[in-house]
Design a protein around this motif. Sequence first.
Motif, mmCIF file in Angstrom:
data_model
loop_
_atom_site.group_PDB
_atom_site.id
_atom_site.type_symbol
_atom_site.label_atom_id
_atom_site.label_comp_id
_atom_site.label_asym_id
_atom_site.label_seq_id
_atom_site.Cartn_x
_atom_site.Cartn_y
_atom_site.Cartn_z
ATOM 1 N N PRO A 1 0.817 -1.222 0.000
ATOM 2 C CA PRO A 1 0.000 0.000 0.000
ATOM 3 C C PRO A 1 0.854 1.279 0.000
ATOM 4 O O PRO A 1 0.502 2.258 -0.648
ATOM 5 N N ASP A 2 1.981 1.251 0.698
ATOM 6 C CA ASP A 2 2.867 2.435 0.714
ATOM 7 C C ASP A 2 3.440 2.715 -0.667
ATOM 8 O O ASP A 2 3.572 3.874 -1.070
ATOM 9 N N GLU A 3 3.804 1.652 -1.400
ATOM 10 C CA GLU A 3 4.328 1.830 -2.763
ATOM 11 C C GLU A 3 3.248 2.398 -3.681
ATOM 12 O O GLU A 3 3.518 3.296 -4.474
ATOM 13 N N VAL A 4 2.038 1.872 -3.570
ATOM 14 C CA VAL A 4 0.927 2.373 -4.391
ATOM 15 C C VAL A 4 0.671 3.842 -4.081
ATOM 16 O O VAL A 4 0.527 4.661 -4.989
ATOM 17 N N GLU A 5 0.655 4.190 -2.788
ATOM 18 C CA GLU A 5 0.446 5.585 -2.397
ATOM 19 C C GLU A 5 1.540 6.472 -2.977
ATOM 20 O O GLU A 5 1.263 7.553 -3.513
ATOM 21 N N LYS A 6 2.781 6.004 -2.921
ATOM 22 C CA LYS A 6 3.906 6.780 -3.453
ATOM 23 C C LYS A 6 3.722 7.023 -4.947
ATOM 24 O O LYS A 6 3.888 8.140 -5.432
ATOM 25 N N TRP A 7 3.353 5.981 -5.701
ATOM 26 C CA TRP A 7 3.173 6.108 -7.156
ATOM 27 C C TRP A 7 2.019 7.046 -7.482
ATOM 28 O O TRP A 7 2.135 7.892 -8.361
ATOM 29 N N VAL A 8 0.910 6.896 -6.771
ATOM 30 C CA VAL A 8 -0.256 7.745 -7.023
ATOM 31 C C VAL A 8 0.084 9.200 -6.709
ATOM 32 O O VAL A 8 -0.236 10.104 -7.483
ATOM 33 N N CYS A 9 0.757 9.431 -5.596
ATOM 34 C CA CYS A 9 1.091 10.800 -5.206
ATOM 35 C C CYS A 9 2.119 11.427 -6.148
ATOM 36 O O CYS A 9 2.053 12.622 -6.434
ATOM 37 N N GLU A 10 3.063 10.634 -6.633
ATOM 38 C CA GLU A 10 4.014 11.152 -7.617
ATOM 39 C C GLU A 10 3.287 11.566 -8.891
ATOM 40 O O GLU A 10 3.559 12.626 -9.456
ATOM 41 N N ALA A 11 2.358 10.728 -9.338
ATOM 42 C CA ALA A 11 1.580 11.055 -10.538
ATOM 43 C C ALA A 11 0.693 12.272 -10.286
ATOM 44 O O ALA A 11 0.598 13.172 -11.127
ATOM 45 N N ALA A 12 0.063 12.310 -9.118
ATOM 46 C CA ALA A 12 -0.857 13.410 -8.804
ATOM 47 C C ALA A 12 -0.133 14.744 -8.695
ATOM 48 O O ALA A 12 -0.718 15.793 -8.960
ATOM 49 N N SER A 13 1.132 14.728 -8.334
ATOM 50 C CA SER A 13 1.871 15.982 -8.169
ATOM 51 C C SER A 13 2.510 16.462 -9.469
ATOM 52 O O SER A 13 3.096 17.533 -9.506
#
Length: 118
Positions: free
Chosen positions: A21-33
Motif C-alpha cells: 500500500p505504501d508503494e501504491v500511495e507513493k506512485w499515485v502521489c508522484e503522478a498526482a503531483s
Amino acid sequence: IKAECPKPPATLLKLVALPTPDEVEKWVCEAASSAMIEKEATEEVCKLIAEHFTTIPDCVQMVEMLWNKIKAECPKPKVILKLVAVPTPDEIEKWVCEAASSEMIEKEATEEVCKLIA
C-alpha cells in the motif's frame, strides 16, 4: 474451463510480488503531483466521458477538483533542516585572502569600483 488452463510455475508466482500500500500511495502521489500528468489525465477523462456519456459542463474544473482532493491526501514532504557549521574566523580569513590574491577577482572588482566612481 479454468481448470483446463495451464498453470504458471510456482517459482514465477513467488517472483511476482504485489506492491505494498505504501508503494501504491507513493506512485499515485508522484503522478498526482505532476502538472503534466494532471493536464493529460484531465483532458483524457473528459474526452472519455464525452464519448461514452453525455457531456458534463465544466468537466475540466470538476476533474481538477477531484485531482486536488487526491493530492491533498498525499503525505506532505518532510522538511529536513541541514545543519550548517558556521565558519571559523580562520576559515573566513583564508577565503578572503584567497579571493584577494586572485588576479581575476582583483581585475573584476577594480572594474566595478571604477564604474561606480565614474
